[in-house]
Design a protein around this motif. Structure first.
Motif, PDB file in Angstrom:
ATOM      1  N   ARG A  85     -16.657  -0.306  34.693  1.00 52.77           N
ATOM      2  CA  ARG A  85     -17.204  -0.814  35.961  1.00 52.77           C
ATOM      3  C   ARG A  85     -18.462  -1.653  35.715  1.00 52.77           C
ATOM      4  O   ARG A  85     -18.732  -2.608  36.428  1.00 52.77           O
ATOM      5  CB  ARG A  85     -17.528   0.340  36.911  1.00 52.77           C
ATOM      6  CG  ARG A  85     -16.327   1.211  37.276  1.00 52.77           C
ATOM      7  CD  ARG A  85     -15.660   0.808  38.547  1.00 52.77           C
ATOM      8  NE  ARG A  85     -16.529   0.907  39.695  1.00 52.77           N
ATOM      9  CZ  ARG A  85     -16.150   0.559  40.933  1.00 52.77           C
ATOM     10  NH1 ARG A  85     -14.904   0.101  41.139  1.00 52.77           N
ATOM     11  NH2 ARG A  85     -16.965   0.652  41.940  1.00 52.77           N
ATOM     12  N   HIS A 115      -9.953  -5.407  39.052  1.00 51.07           N
ATOM     13  CA  HIS A 115     -10.131  -4.071  39.621  1.00 51.07           C
ATOM     14  C   HIS A 115     -10.392  -3.078  38.495  1.00 51.07           C
ATOM     15  O   HIS A 115      -9.795  -3.180  37.425  1.00 51.07           O
ATOM     16  CB  HIS A 115      -8.867  -3.630  40.373  1.00 51.07           C
ATOM     17  CG  HIS A 115      -8.819  -2.144  40.594  1.00 51.07           C
ATOM     18  ND1 HIS A 115      -9.466  -1.542  41.639  1.00 51.07           N
ATOM     19  CD2 HIS A 115      -8.261  -1.145  39.860  1.00 51.07           C
ATOM     20  CE1 HIS A 115      -9.280  -0.224  41.562  1.00 51.07           C
ATOM     21  NE2 HIS A 115      -8.550   0.035  40.489  1.00 51.07           N
ATOM     22  N   ASP A 118     -12.794   3.845  39.941  1.00 51.73           N
ATOM     23  CA  ASP A 118     -14.204   4.185  40.185  1.00 51.73           C
ATOM     24  C   ASP A 118     -14.579   5.628  39.845  1.00 51.73           C
ATOM     25  O   ASP A 118     -15.701   6.054  40.109  1.00 51.73           O
ATOM     26  CB  ASP A 118     -14.602   3.836  41.620  1.00 51.73           C
ATOM     27  CG  ASP A 118     -13.787   4.599  42.661  1.00 51.73           C
ATOM     28  OD1 ASP A 118     -13.067   5.560  42.287  1.00 51.73           O
ATOM     29  OD2 ASP A 118     -13.865   4.238  43.852  1.00 51.73           O
TER      30      ASP A 118
HETATM   31 MG    MG Z   1     -12.591   0.220  44.216  1.00 54.83          MG
END
Ligand code: MG
Ligand code: GTP
Length: 151
Positions: A85, A115, A118
């Motif tokens: 991320r 993408h 998370d």
């Molecule tokens: Mg997301």
């Protein structure tokens, strides 16, 4: 070892950014254990983004994700979910730092090219939504002892 689901969205594929994005994960030291090019149906896109179904942009987001080829990948490595991320950058490319994928390569939130899962549970759910277990490989990469310093 930890695994995460990473997808290059239709804009990233169409813009010829596959090699650039894969390269950033590879050079970091993460290991690619699954990869395929798919055109998801809208129904599938809705499953993938189910947690956003109340948001006003949900329908457009699912139309977009199902509008062309998506490069679906599973990457493995220590801390790969959180650090993946970080490599990707903030959701809105206007707020992503330079040096991140979205910061360097995207301009608007609705076309942010990539993408990444998370969290641990999301990663597990997304990997099993996009991949069959036999599509993922277990192997020791030659570079692991140099990346992790183990024998
Ligand atoms: Mg997301
Ligand atoms: P993903 O890795 O794609 O899941 O992005 P994220 O985790 O950084 O953000 P989030 O899960 O909250 O949103 C999913 C996707 O919805 C984002 O990547 C954007 O493409 C889109 N999105 C989020 N917020 C907005 C918004 O305010 N407007 C629009 N048009 N799209 C948004």
């Amino acid at each position: 070892m930890e695994r995460t689901f990473i997808a290059i969205k239709p804009d990233g594929v169409q813009r010829g950014l596959i090699a650039e994005i894969i390269s950033r994960f590879e050079r970091k030291g993460f290991k690619l254990v699954g990869i395929k090019l798919v055109v998801p149906s809208k129904d599938f896109a809705q499953k993938h983004y189910h947690d956003l179904k109340e948001r006003p942009f949900f329908d457009g987001l699912c139309d977009f994700l199902s509008s062309g080829p998506v490069l679906a990948m599973v990457w493995e490595g220590e801390g790969v979910i959180k650090y993946g991320r970080k490599l990707i950058g903030a959701t809105d490319p206007q707020k992503s730092e330079p040096g991140t994928i979205r910061g360097d390569l995207a301009v608007v939130v609705g076309r942010n090219i990539i993408h990444g899962s998370d969290g641990l549970e999301t990663a597990k759910d997304e990997i099993s939504l996009w991949f069959q277990p036999e599509e993922l490989v277990n192997f020791t990469s030659n570079s692991e002892k140099w990346v992790y310093g183990v024998n």
